[in-house]
Design a protein around this motif. Sequence first.
Motif, mmCIF file in Angstrom:
data_model
loop_
_atom_site.group_PDB
_atom_site.id
_atom_site.type_symbol
_atom_site.label_atom_id
_atom_site.label_comp_id
_atom_site.label_asym_id
_atom_site.label_seq_id
_atom_site.Cartn_x
_atom_site.Cartn_y
_atom_site.Cartn_z
ATOM 1 N N LYS A 155 0.933 -1.236 0.041
ATOM 2 C CA LYS A 155 0.079 0.107 0.098
ATOM 3 C C LYS A 155 0.817 1.280 -0.030
ATOM 4 O O LYS A 155 1.121 1.983 0.974
ATOM 5 C CB LYS A 155 -0.910 -0.196 1.232
ATOM 6 N N HIS A 157 0.698 4.211 -1.144
ATOM 7 C CA HIS A 157 -0.261 5.360 -0.574
ATOM 8 C C HIS A 157 -0.121 5.722 0.607
ATOM 9 O O HIS A 157 -0.685 6.687 1.170
ATOM 10 C CB HIS A 157 -1.434 5.457 -1.405
ATOM 11 N N ILE A 158 -0.079 4.679 1.584
ATOM 12 C CA ILE A 158 -0.078 4.850 2.873
ATOM 13 C C ILE A 158 1.177 5.512 3.492
ATOM 14 O O ILE A 158 1.327 6.532 4.265
ATOM 15 C CB ILE A 158 -0.226 3.419 3.764
ATOM 16 N N ALA A 437 0.444 9.788 3.970
ATOM 17 C CA ALA A 437 -0.587 9.307 3.217
ATOM 18 C C ALA A 437 -1.123 10.024 2.246
ATOM 19 O O ALA A 437 -1.419 11.167 2.436
ATOM 20 C CB ALA A 437 -1.512 8.679 4.414
ATOM 21 N N GLY A 439 -4.256 9.603 -0.762
ATOM 22 C CA GLY A 439 -5.426 8.731 -1.544
ATOM 23 C C GLY A 439 -6.047 7.633 -0.584
ATOM 24 O O GLY A 439 -6.991 7.167 -0.946
ATOM 25 N N GLU A 440 -5.323 7.572 0.226
ATOM 26 C CA GLU A 440 -5.970 6.368 1.570
ATOM 27 C C GLU A 440 -5.468 6.568 2.720
ATOM 28 O O GLU A 440 -4.177 6.800 2.915
ATOM 29 C CB GLU A 440 -5.325 4.994 0.848
ATOM 30 N N ARG A 441 -6.206 6.586 3.590
ATOM 31 C CA ARG A 441 -5.934 7.235 5.025
ATOM 32 C C ARG A 441 -5.214 6.213 5.975
ATOM 33 O O ARG A 441 -5.612 4.664 5.570
ATOM 34 C CB ARG A 441 -7.396 7.694 5.745
ATOM 35 N N ASP A 443 -4.916 3.662 8.705
ATOM 36 C CA ASP A 443 -5.985 3.214 9.879
ATOM 37 C C ASP A 443 -5.577 3.227 11.054
ATOM 38 O O ASP A 443 -5.022 2.524 11.928
ATOM 39 C CB ASP A 443 -6.256 1.854 9.370
#
Length: 455
Positions: A155, A157-158, A437, A439-441, A443
């Motif tokens: 991931k 984008h994280i 990050a 586009g995607e947060r 968590d």
Amino acid sequence: MPVSGRTWARYIGPALIAAIIAFFLANPKAYNYLRYGPKVINGLGAKLLCSGVFVAGRDANAVFEEDVLTSHALAQYSSFDINQQTEEVTVSSYGLFTQKAKYNPDFGCSLYHNEAPSFSAPQIAQQTGFQWGEVEVNQDIQGILDSIIAENSSKPHIDSRALIVAKQGKIIAEAYAPGYDQDSQFLSWSMAKSITSSLLGIWLEENGQDIDQPPGFSEWENDERKNIQLRHLLNMASGLKFDESYEPGDNATRMLFFEDNMAHYARTAAAEIEAAPGEKFVYSSGTTNILSGWLFDKLGGTENYYRFAQEKLFLPSGISDATYEPDASGSFVGSSYLYMTARQWTKFGQLYLQRGNLNGQQIIPEHWVDFVKTPIKAAPRGEYGGQFWLNAGAADDSSKRMFKDLPTDLYLASGHNGQYVVIIPSRELVIVRLGWANGERFDLNGHFAKILEAL
């Protein structure tokens, strides 16, 4: 008789211009993108590149690829120049829409539009502040942090870059992505708002003043803004209209990328009251810069503000090389621009966990700690206090909260791209996550719940 090309142009030219004007009048968002967009992108690029290279010591191409391009895809049409001799960065698009940022060893980087800023730092006596002891690694927690960093491969984008967990004043796990370590400097983004609040609380205590007073700006004396108090500004409930949609041309992007004096712009641009003070929660970087500008004026300028921040907050907390960046006027950008290492961000969290006291020194007044983590009535989920985010939940139902699997006493400094300093008094914990990050947060709820469960 045939119509010549020149005759066609006589009719089509004005018609085309009229059509273009009509289009932009009907689509102000498109107009703002055309007028402001390129300079916003290049301003962001110049600022991130300057601080990334000269403050954080990173490779310029890495900053551009990993930070600038991921922040806005249209930055691919921008080019940059790093002048190592003058310590300046210039970013433009095919030679147009140029933006510049200048580095100062004591103050970091400032975007400027007229004359390059020049600031001098006063001599500061060093202090022995709070220091971490030896890391006592909890292998279960270390495994969780390592797995979070490993997510970057699947991931991207994280992009988690640094993680620290401290319990009862000791670091028990710490992890960094490749290319980052204990000495890496990380940008705060809006975590700086919590620093600004802390400085304001210290100053008010030292000067015997409270938050239930108007800031006293001359621009506000003759309209409804005269009823706004410092409390309202700190609670993000001033009632001021300030557009923070982060679309090109809104108040926030104009403040950050077009103005040499951001605090002055914020308090004059926010000329309209849309709600009575205290009634409506509206998150606004302009509000924090209004507060930072107020403190700047009270302290008497750049050098005194620098000295105050270092002597009253950073050094007693054991933070010896914080870079708190001003705008071109010398007023510190309290909303957004502060660089510290992950361990130093954790010290800031530890300071609040210990109710403002480190090494037996009361750095932040205890009542201020209580103030910043008290939910305001205007926040529907009990999610905001005094420039800190909260997890308190709605007044009538604590289950309606930001992080459903985390304790209600949790509060945090939070910034764009997933910068977090999380304080959980009931568990004697500070958890820090820094990264980029997009586009995607990140968590936070899921990952940090696993940490609590493992403890």
